[in-house]
Design a protein around this motif. Sequence first.
Motif, PDB file in Angstrom:
ATOM      1  N   THR A 124     -14.855 -20.380 -48.860  1.00 59.10           N
ATOM      2  CA  THR A 124     -15.743 -21.066 -47.959  1.00 59.10           C
ATOM      3  C   THR A 124     -15.079 -22.347 -47.652  1.00 59.10           C
ATOM      4  OG1 THR A 124     -16.886 -22.060 -50.012  1.00 59.10           O
ATOM      5  CG2 THR A 124     -17.850 -20.287 -49.057  1.00 59.10           C
ATOM      6  N   SER A 125     -14.165 -23.076 -48.289  1.00 62.15           N
ATOM      7  CA  SER A 125     -13.622 -24.231 -47.973  1.00 62.15           C
ATOM      8  C   SER A 125     -12.305 -24.398 -47.071  1.00 62.15           C
ATOM      9  CB  SER A 125     -13.378 -25.150 -49.174  1.00 62.15           C
ATOM     10  OG  SER A 125     -14.809 -25.026 -49.733  1.00 62.15           O
TER      11      SER A 125
ATOM     12  N   ALA B 224     -19.768 -30.085 -44.182  1.00 65.83           N
ATOM     13  CA  ALA B 224     -19.383 -28.663 -44.326  1.00 65.83           C
ATOM     14  C   ALA B 224     -20.351 -27.775 -45.113  1.00 65.83           C
ATOM     15  CB  ALA B 224     -17.972 -28.535 -45.090  1.00 65.83           C
ATOM     16  N   SER B 225     -20.842 -28.504 -46.343  1.00 65.18           N
ATOM     17  CA  SER B 225     -21.728 -27.682 -47.259  1.00 65.18           C
ATOM     18  C   SER B 225     -23.061 -27.482 -46.619  1.00 65.18           C
ATOM     19  CB  SER B 225     -21.998 -28.590 -48.506  1.00 65.18           C
ATOM     20  OG  SER B 225     -21.071 -28.372 -49.377  1.00 65.18           O
TER      21      SER B 225
ATOM     22  N   THR C 132     -22.276 -29.437 -36.086  1.00 60.84           N
ATOM     23  CA  THR C 132     -20.938 -28.726 -36.571  1.00 60.84           C
ATOM     24  C   THR C 132     -19.926 -29.748 -37.232  1.00 60.84           C
ATOM     25  OG1 THR C 132     -19.662 -28.871 -34.561  1.00 60.84           O
ATOM     26  CG2 THR C 132     -21.308 -26.884 -34.856  1.00 60.84           C
ATOM     27  N   LEU C 133     -19.234 -29.334 -38.008  1.00 58.48           N
ATOM     28  CA  LEU C 133     -18.312 -29.916 -38.503  1.00 58.48           C
ATOM     29  C   LEU C 133     -17.194 -30.354 -37.735  1.00 58.48           C
ATOM     30  CD1 LEU C 133     -17.068 -30.996 -41.264  1.00 58.48           C
ATOM     31  CD2 LEU C 133     -15.633 -29.072 -41.599  1.00 58.48           C
TER      32      LEU C 133
ATOM     33  N   THR D 283     -17.427 -21.317 -40.951  1.00 59.35           N
ATOM     34  CA  THR D 283     -16.791 -22.078 -42.026  1.00 59.35           C
ATOM     35  C   THR D 283     -16.198 -20.998 -43.097  1.00 59.35           C
ATOM     36  OG1 THR D 283     -18.669 -22.158 -43.190  1.00 59.35           O
ATOM     37  CG2 THR D 283     -18.004 -24.218 -41.944  1.00 59.35           C
ATOM     38  N   CYS D 284     -16.789 -19.960 -43.141  1.00 56.38           N
ATOM     39  CA  CYS D 284     -16.256 -18.836 -44.180  1.00 56.38           C
ATOM     40  C   CYS D 284     -16.376 -17.503 -43.867  1.00 56.38           C
ATOM     41  CB  CYS D 284     -17.120 -19.056 -45.274  1.00 56.38           C
ATOM     42  SG  CYS D 284     -18.969 -18.645 -45.219  1.00 56.38           S
TER      43      CYS D 284
ATOM     44  N   PRO E 281     -12.786 -25.272 -43.251  1.00 52.18           N
ATOM     45  CA  PRO E 281     -13.316 -26.426 -42.863  1.00 52.18           C
ATOM     46  C   PRO E 281     -12.015 -27.523 -43.364  1.00 52.18           C
ATOM     47  CG  PRO E 281     -14.866 -25.430 -44.364  1.00 52.18           C
ATOM     48  CD  PRO E 281     -13.866 -24.610 -44.034  1.00 52.18           C
TER      49      PRO E 281
ATOM     50  N   CYS F 174     -22.824 -24.620 -43.943  1.00 49.48           N
ATOM     51  CA  CYS F 174     -22.195 -23.443 -44.392  1.00 49.48           C
ATOM     52  C   CYS F 174     -23.373 -22.544 -44.888  1.00 49.48           C
ATOM     53  CB  CYS F 174     -21.117 -23.726 -45.605  1.00 49.48           C
ATOM     54  SG  CYS F 174     -20.568 -22.187 -46.016  1.00 49.48           S
TER      55      CYS F 174
ATOM     56  N   ALA G  94     -17.342 -35.430 -44.706  1.00 45.64           N
ATOM     57  CA  ALA G  94     -17.154 -34.197 -43.988  1.00 45.64           C
ATOM     58  C   ALA G  94     -17.436 -33.120 -45.039  1.00 45.64           C
ATOM     59  CB  ALA G  94     -15.563 -34.270 -43.430  1.00 45.64           C
TER      60      ALA G  94
ATOM     61  N   ARG H 283     -18.048 -31.754 -50.863  1.00 49.28           N
ATOM     62  CA  ARG H 283     -18.206 -30.223 -50.546  1.00 49.28           C
ATOM     63  C   ARG H 283     -18.950 -29.998 -51.801  1.00 49.28           C
ATOM     64  NH1 ARG H 283     -19.867 -26.028 -49.051  1.00 49.28           N
ATOM     65  NH2 ARG H 283     -18.525 -24.028 -48.323  1.00 49.28           N
TER      66      ARG H 283
END
Lengths: 125, 227
Positions: free
Chosen positions: B145-146, B31-32, B2-3, A60-61, B149, B35, B27, B177
């Motif tokens: 970080t976003s 994602a959070s 996973t996302l 993701t990052c 996703p 991550c 979602a 998120r």
Amino acid sequence: MAEPHATMWKGWMVMAAVILGVGTLTLALARQPATRAASQGGRPRPVATASARIPVTGMTCPVCVASVKEALLAVSGVETADVSLERREVVVRYDERQVLLSQLVAAINRTGYRAGTPIVPREER
Amino acid sequence: MTLDAFLARFSGLPHGSLWALVIATLAGVVASAVCPCTVPVGLGVAGMAGSAGGRDGRASRAIAVTFFAGMVVNLAILGAVAGRLGAMLTGAFGRDWALSMAVVSFVAAGTAFSLPRLDSERLASWRRTGLAATFVYGFVFSLGTSAAPLLLLLTVATAQARPQYGFLLALAFGVGRGFPFLLAGWFGGALMRFARLRAWARAVQIASGAALLLVGVYYARAFTVLS
């Protein structure tokens, strides 16, 4: 009487934070040229170098990118690992006498991300 | 999960519906959850909220809401410029972003350690600056970080949609998120106010600053690997 002690103590804590921060970043920056040199040829090049493109899901990052890259570079025989967050894949160059594709896949899966089926360029098959 | 796996369940996302916005929010939460940055930065936000908090807790709640707002605004903007998301997924951008996060986190740690030294007048003026800085922190954090996703979500959901719809989806995604960070800051502030009542102020201060220091080291390490 406790107030000057408390002030001095907090001053030390701020100083420690600054020193730790500056120190870590200095180390990171100092390591940069060496790492780059290694990826450009500072490390002895394996003779039987092959490359593979491995899809990776779950990233993701940039920290995920760093984790996958670090895990692959830790495998003996891996020369470079270029991880792309946009294409969600990694291109690995490795010595095929030292390391198997399944080991690369296992190294990625151990980080918590999921490696897909490796794609080897036609001319290297 | 996973996302990718989560979104794969909704590949037939009904276009333009409220349900699609709910899925986008979920979602964001997923994602959070997946991550690796969520736990360290969540602890950091809780630490910031705790160290800035007054007796009534308004200041710590403001910190939590401001970080959340920084993330949501960033994601709304990313949704509006979805065509350029690829620029935020390059290796060079990731390296610079990790360095920025390290620097911001170390500055936040230094601030958390020094806050108790300020008198009430200076503390009040700091809080205004602190809120602006917290917004920037949330914005920068979300930027790195976003983007990936969000690109995945938009690819699944808006293949045939208008740009305005992408903006709405991104906004909904941003709410999901940022929600865990809102909770972390909110409850972090409450916990530290509770701790203060029992004269644990010094331990709270160390925990807040140490959490932010660890976040700084975490990103500095990522920067080193990516360099």
